[in-house]
Design an enzyme around this catalytic site. Sequence first.
Site, PDB file in Angstrom:
ATOM      1  N   ASP A 102       0.824  -1.212   0.000  1.00 36.98           N
ATOM      2  CA  ASP A 102       0.000   0.000   0.000  1.00 36.98           C
ATOM      3  C   ASP A 102       0.859   1.264   0.000  1.00 36.98           C
ATOM      4  O   ASP A 102       1.485   1.591   1.007  1.00 36.98           O
ATOM      5  CB  ASP A 102      -0.881  -0.043   1.260  1.00 36.98           C
ATOM      6  CG  ASP A 102      -1.755   1.185   1.400  1.00 36.98           C
ATOM      7  OD1 ASP A 102      -1.969   1.872   0.392  1.00 36.98           O
ATOM      8  OD2 ASP A 102      -2.231   1.434   2.526  1.00 36.98           O
ATOM      9  N   SER A 127      -0.072   4.222   2.827  1.00 38.35           N
ATOM     10  CA  SER A 127       0.169   4.215   4.273  1.00 38.35           C
ATOM     11  C   SER A 127       1.618   3.793   4.483  1.00 38.35           C
ATOM     12  O   SER A 127       2.308   3.396   3.541  1.00 38.35           O
ATOM     13  CB  SER A 127      -0.804   3.277   4.995  1.00 38.35           C
ATOM     14  OG  SER A 127      -0.584   1.932   4.637  1.00 38.35           O
ATOM     15  N   ASN A 164       2.897   1.935   7.541  1.00 33.80           N
ATOM     16  CA  ASN A 164       3.199   0.909   8.542  1.00 33.80           C
ATOM     17  C   ASN A 164       2.926  -0.491   8.040  1.00 33.80           C
ATOM     18  O   ASN A 164       2.081  -0.701   7.175  1.00 33.80           O
ATOM     19  CB  ASN A 164       2.361   1.139   9.806  1.00 33.80           C
ATOM     20  CG  ASN A 164       2.754   2.432  10.484  1.00 33.80           C
ATOM     21  OD1 ASN A 164       1.999   3.395  10.478  1.00 33.80           O
ATOM     22  ND2 ASN A 164       3.948   2.463  11.034  1.00 33.80           N
ATOM     23  N   TRP A 174       1.561  -4.127   9.394  1.00 31.21           N
ATOM     24  CA  TRP A 174       0.944  -4.868  10.510  1.00 31.21           C
ATOM     25  C   TRP A 174       0.320  -6.154   9.987  1.00 31.21           C
ATOM     26  O   TRP A 174      -0.083  -6.239   8.817  1.00 31.21           O
ATOM     27  CB  TRP A 174      -0.093  -4.022  11.266  1.00 31.21           C
ATOM     28  CG  TRP A 174      -1.370  -3.771  10.504  1.00 31.21           C
ATOM     29  CD1 TRP A 174      -1.611  -2.725   9.669  1.00 31.21           C
ATOM     30  CD2 TRP A 174      -2.550  -4.582  10.487  1.00 31.21           C
ATOM     31  NE1 TRP A 174      -2.868  -2.834   9.137  1.00 31.21           N
ATOM     32  CE2 TRP A 174      -3.466  -3.965   9.630  1.00 31.21           C
ATOM     33  CE3 TRP A 174      -2.911  -5.767  11.129  1.00 31.21           C
ATOM     34  CZ2 TRP A 174      -4.735  -4.494   9.377  1.00 31.21           C
ATOM     35  CZ3 TRP A 174      -4.176  -6.305  10.871  1.00 31.21           C
ATOM     36  CH2 TRP A 174      -5.071  -5.654  10.004  1.00 31.21           C
ATOM     37  N   TYR A 215      -9.835   2.732  11.220  1.00 25.35           N
ATOM     38  CA  TYR A 215     -10.439   2.390   9.938  1.00 25.35           C
ATOM     39  C   TYR A 215     -11.880   2.866   9.926  1.00 25.35           C
ATOM     40  O   TYR A 215     -12.448   3.146  10.979  1.00 25.35           O
ATOM     41  CB  TYR A 215     -10.382   0.880   9.707  1.00 25.35           C
ATOM     42  CG  TYR A 215      -8.974   0.395   9.530  1.00 25.35           C
ATOM     43  CD1 TYR A 215      -8.421   0.294   8.270  1.00 25.35           C
ATOM     44  CD2 TYR A 215      -8.185   0.107  10.624  1.00 25.35           C
ATOM     45  CE1 TYR A 215      -7.117  -0.116   8.106  1.00 25.35           C
ATOM     46  CE2 TYR A 215      -6.882  -0.295  10.467  1.00 25.35           C
ATOM     47  CZ  TYR A 215      -6.347  -0.400   9.201  1.00 25.35           C
ATOM     48  OH  TYR A 215      -5.059  -0.789   9.042  1.00 25.35           O
ATOM     49  N   ASP A 249      -2.059   5.804  -5.150  1.00 26.22           N
ATOM     50  CA  ASP A 249      -2.337   4.928  -4.014  1.00 26.22           C
ATOM     51  C   ASP A 249      -2.701   3.517  -4.463  1.00 26.22           C
ATOM     52  O   ASP A 249      -3.818   3.270  -4.921  1.00 26.22           O
ATOM     53  CB  ASP A 249      -3.478   5.536  -3.191  1.00 26.22           C
ATOM     54  CG  ASP A 249      -3.743   4.767  -1.912  1.00 26.22           C
ATOM     55  OD1 ASP A 249      -3.061   3.750  -1.677  1.00 26.22           O
ATOM     56  OD2 ASP A 249      -4.627   5.176  -1.156  1.00 26.22           O
ATOM     57  N   THR A 300      -5.864   1.852  -2.628  1.00 22.69           N
ATOM     58  CA  THR A 300      -7.243   2.285  -2.867  1.00 22.69           C
ATOM     59  C   THR A 300      -7.665   1.698  -4.204  1.00 22.69           C
ATOM     60  O   THR A 300      -6.926   1.759  -5.177  1.00 22.69           O
ATOM     61  CB  THR A 300      -7.336   3.828  -2.890  1.00 22.69           C
ATOM     62  OG1 THR A 300      -7.233   4.305  -1.551  1.00 22.69           O
ATOM     63  CG2 THR A 300      -8.661   4.313  -3.467  1.00 22.69           C
TER      64      THR A 300
END
Length: 395
Positions: free
Chosen positions: A98, A101, A103, A105, A141, A284, A287
């Site tokens: 992505d 963003s 980070n 996780w 979110y 992006d 998205t």
Amino acid sequence: MEPLAPRAMRWLVLALLCFQLGAGVVRIPLRKGKSMRELMRDKGVPEGFLKNLKGDPGRKYQFSNAVTYEALTNYLHSFYFGEISIGTPPQNFLVIFDTGSANLWVPSTYCQDPACVNHNRFNSSMSSTFSSIDVTYTLRYGFGDVAVALGYDTVTIQNIVVRNQEFGLSLDEPSSPFYYLDFDGILGMSYPGVGISGYNTLLQNMMQQNQLEEPIFSFYFSRNPTYEYGGEVVLGGIASQLYTGEILWTPVIQEIYWKIGIEEFSIGQSGTGWCSQGCHGIVDTGTFLLTIPAQFMSEFLQALGAEENDYGYVVDCNSVPSMPTLYFGISGTQLSLPPSIYVLNNDGICTVAVESTYVPSTNGQPLWILGNIFLRQYYSIFDLANNQVGFALSA
Ligand SMILES: *[C@@H]1O[C@H](CO)[C@@H](O)[C@H](O)[C@H]1NC(C)=O
């Protein structure tokens, strides 16, 4: 001077060896998952609930503890994801690569929620290279929050190995939407400014640990994606087989996300003037849709003759071939987006693959998000050394 030649030869051989042993350009295949609507329907979510989903706009890029939101709400959304592993021995996860963003996780065994148990979970006690940090964060979110604990471990993506990478281990994930999603976690590839501050992003560590052949990565999204092959993310370079023609380069105008300038937007032959004071666009990969500045949404839909109903912005499938091509003026070049790309046909229901931009504009300039729909037409290259984005016609 006699030994010079052999020594030169040795250097050449060494150089060749190093080149071959280096990380090289890594190509990771991406799969394309189902849309939220399809995923939820498959799991028996009633149609009435699916209808209500649409009203909830995504809220990517909002901050809570300086952490980004990720839009996962629109029921037209679907996702492209690929495999990485974390830990020693490696534990595998499907993640979205992505650029919106910063980070990384994944779900973890600290989390007992159905959404976590339904996915691959990282078990830190099974990894000899894991170390924990006593820090938790909340990732916000549209549907709810994901709480994560931070830890460090080795992240492996094919032959790229990054040691001591900070990442989030989920503690708590809301069932909707996470239970339904067909990927496990998210791997952020944007500039560190949008991430948890004080930790290196995966890309920063890849560069510091000399794991990238070049400080460049690129994305290919197939125009006809399947679950088996939806596209590729290329780490460390450009794969010339995946595009045709020239690359158009445009500078990153703000090192938050991958934000570029858009000079003009035209619908068919008509310029709209919407970007006469300059527009911004976020490139992006996380998205799915193309987002239109909210203030122009109704004018845009009117120009295309689209009607809003429960399925989205619907058009008559027979009229798609005669719909206008969209043009984005970027660095003096017109990048076209034909109706065959921006209209989706799901079992005979044709929808314009757009939504209004949910991210607030930072400086009043109209903001677009060039998501997967745009990126199916254009192979995209993210150049960390020169802070620029390249586009070339997708192969
Ligand atoms: C995590 O791994 C440990 C050590 O192998 C094991 O005892 C534990 O049951 C695992 N936890 C889960 C939830 O699988």
